[in-house]
Design a protein around this motif. Sequence first.
Motif, PDB file in Angstrom:
ATOM      1  N   ALA A 100      64.723   9.394 -48.535  1.00  0.00           N
ATOM      2  CA  ALA A 100      65.380   9.965 -49.796  1.00  0.00           C
ATOM      3  C   ALA A 100      66.095  11.238 -49.298  1.00  0.00           C
ATOM      4  O   ALA A 100      66.296  11.663 -48.366  1.00  0.00           O
ATOM      5  CB  ALA A 100      63.953  10.607 -50.550  1.00  0.00           C
ATOM      6  N   ILE A 297      66.151   6.758 -53.178  1.00  0.00           N
ATOM      7  CA  ILE A 297      65.417   7.713 -53.866  1.00  0.00           C
ATOM      8  C   ILE A 297      66.309   9.086 -53.762  1.00  0.00           C
ATOM      9  O   ILE A 297      66.729   9.521 -52.580  1.00  0.00           O
ATOM     10  CB  ILE A 297      63.951   8.095 -53.078  1.00  0.00           C
ATOM     11  CG1 ILE A 297      63.166   7.001 -53.154  1.00  0.00           C
ATOM     12  CG2 ILE A 297      63.265   9.431 -53.831  1.00  0.00           C
ATOM     13  CD1 ILE A 297      62.824   6.386 -54.686  1.00  0.00           C
ATOM     14  N   CYS A 298      66.758   9.889 -55.012  1.00  0.00           N
ATOM     15  CA  CYS A 298      67.465  10.955 -55.020  1.00  0.00           C
ATOM     16  C   CYS A 298      67.000  11.697 -55.898  1.00  0.00           C
ATOM     17  O   CYS A 298      66.710  11.410 -56.948  1.00  0.00           O
ATOM     18  CB  CYS A 298      68.923  10.365 -55.331  1.00  0.00           C
ATOM     19  SG  CYS A 298      70.030  11.876 -55.476  1.00  0.00           S
ATOM     20  N   ALA A 317      60.010  13.689 -54.209  1.00  0.00           N
ATOM     21  CA  ALA A 317      60.778  12.825 -53.231  1.00  0.00           C
ATOM     22  C   ALA A 317      59.720  12.081 -52.554  1.00  0.00           C
ATOM     23  O   ALA A 317      59.689  10.643 -52.466  1.00  0.00           O
ATOM     24  CB  ALA A 317      61.684  13.396 -52.367  1.00  0.00           C
ATOM     25  N   VAL A 321      58.597   7.883 -52.889  1.00  0.00           N
ATOM     26  CA  VAL A 321      58.603   7.187 -51.410  1.00  0.00           C
ATOM     27  C   VAL A 321      57.400   6.249 -51.243  1.00  0.00           C
ATOM     28  O   VAL A 321      57.019   5.530 -51.289  1.00  0.00           O
ATOM     29  CB  VAL A 321      59.061   7.830 -50.228  1.00  0.00           C
ATOM     30  CG1 VAL A 321      58.823   6.970 -49.016  1.00  0.00           C
ATOM     31  CG2 VAL A 321      60.701   8.225 -50.431  1.00  0.00           C
TER      32      VAL A 321
END
Length: 338
Positions: A100, A297-298, A317, A321
């Motif tokens: 991420a 993932i951001c 984050a 995940v």
Amino acid sequence: MGKTRARIAIDAMGGDHAPAEIVAGALRARDELGVEVILVGDRHSIEAVLPANTNLGQLEIVPAQGTIEMHEEPLSGIRRKPKASINVAMNLVKQQQADAVVSAGHSGAAMASALLRLGRLSGIDRPAIGAVFPTIVASKQVLILDVGANVDCRPKFLEQFAVMGTVYSKYVLGIPEPKVGLLNIGEEESKGNDLALQAYQLLQANPKVPFVGNAEGRDILSGDFDVIVCDGFAGNVLLKFAEAVGEVLLQILREELPQGLHGQLGVSLLRPNLKRIKQRVDHAEHGGGLLLGVAGICIISHGSSQAPSIFNAIRLAREAVDNEVLERIQGSVAIAEE
């Protein structure tokens, strides 16, 4: 066999208080959350703000050159500066060296870099930034999306936002049966502009969206909805207004409660309550928004983020995940298309 620790790439150079506050939040997350952090940016600048007792041999720093400034046009900026910290961080996710990215830098640049380097999830036309708001119901939050990624939207985009928001609400926020609403000027099905009217029909017909109807402005923080979808123009205005209200409320409490001897005694007695109030209304406690719809993932944090906000962004984050949000969204979109 246990689950491997999440590896989070941190844009150490992005934000008003970079790199000191970004690095401080990242180190706290590493120690308290058990994640691996990768600090991306100028090595000298990062090392200069590290605590004196830091073991550099146990800290991963990936060098980058420069950052995208707030005055720069996002797309041209990331193309002109391929080695900027946000681009290097995104490449780490693309190359599966990180799970991420967290950035408090230029939000438009973060989104553009994610789209160019990671791409969109299959079946998603536009990504959306989701932000979590407090509600009047204790310990309950509402997810609003989009809060800024798409100023202009088509009805289909709002439908996709609702699918993604449902997955996030269910698996990250822990709501078994989330209630999804459409931001509108009235609760009746016939209310709203063309976008709202068409989106209402799509949401109502989608079996993957637990749609319960329109949400008016007064309903947003009522706790009656778990997910509310809207275009990025309305969502961003709503986000900035909510942040301002939270700051005003906290400032009023600071100014009014200590007045006089009774007030000073009251503050000492109410200190635990005041701390909980701050946790509920302060945007820094939520860390930022998840960019949903890209193939990675951001987390996009506030430009003014300090260490506590970065810590919470990294927590978001990790939760995304660990709960396999990308895979779940992709699965839900695929079923909806069928």
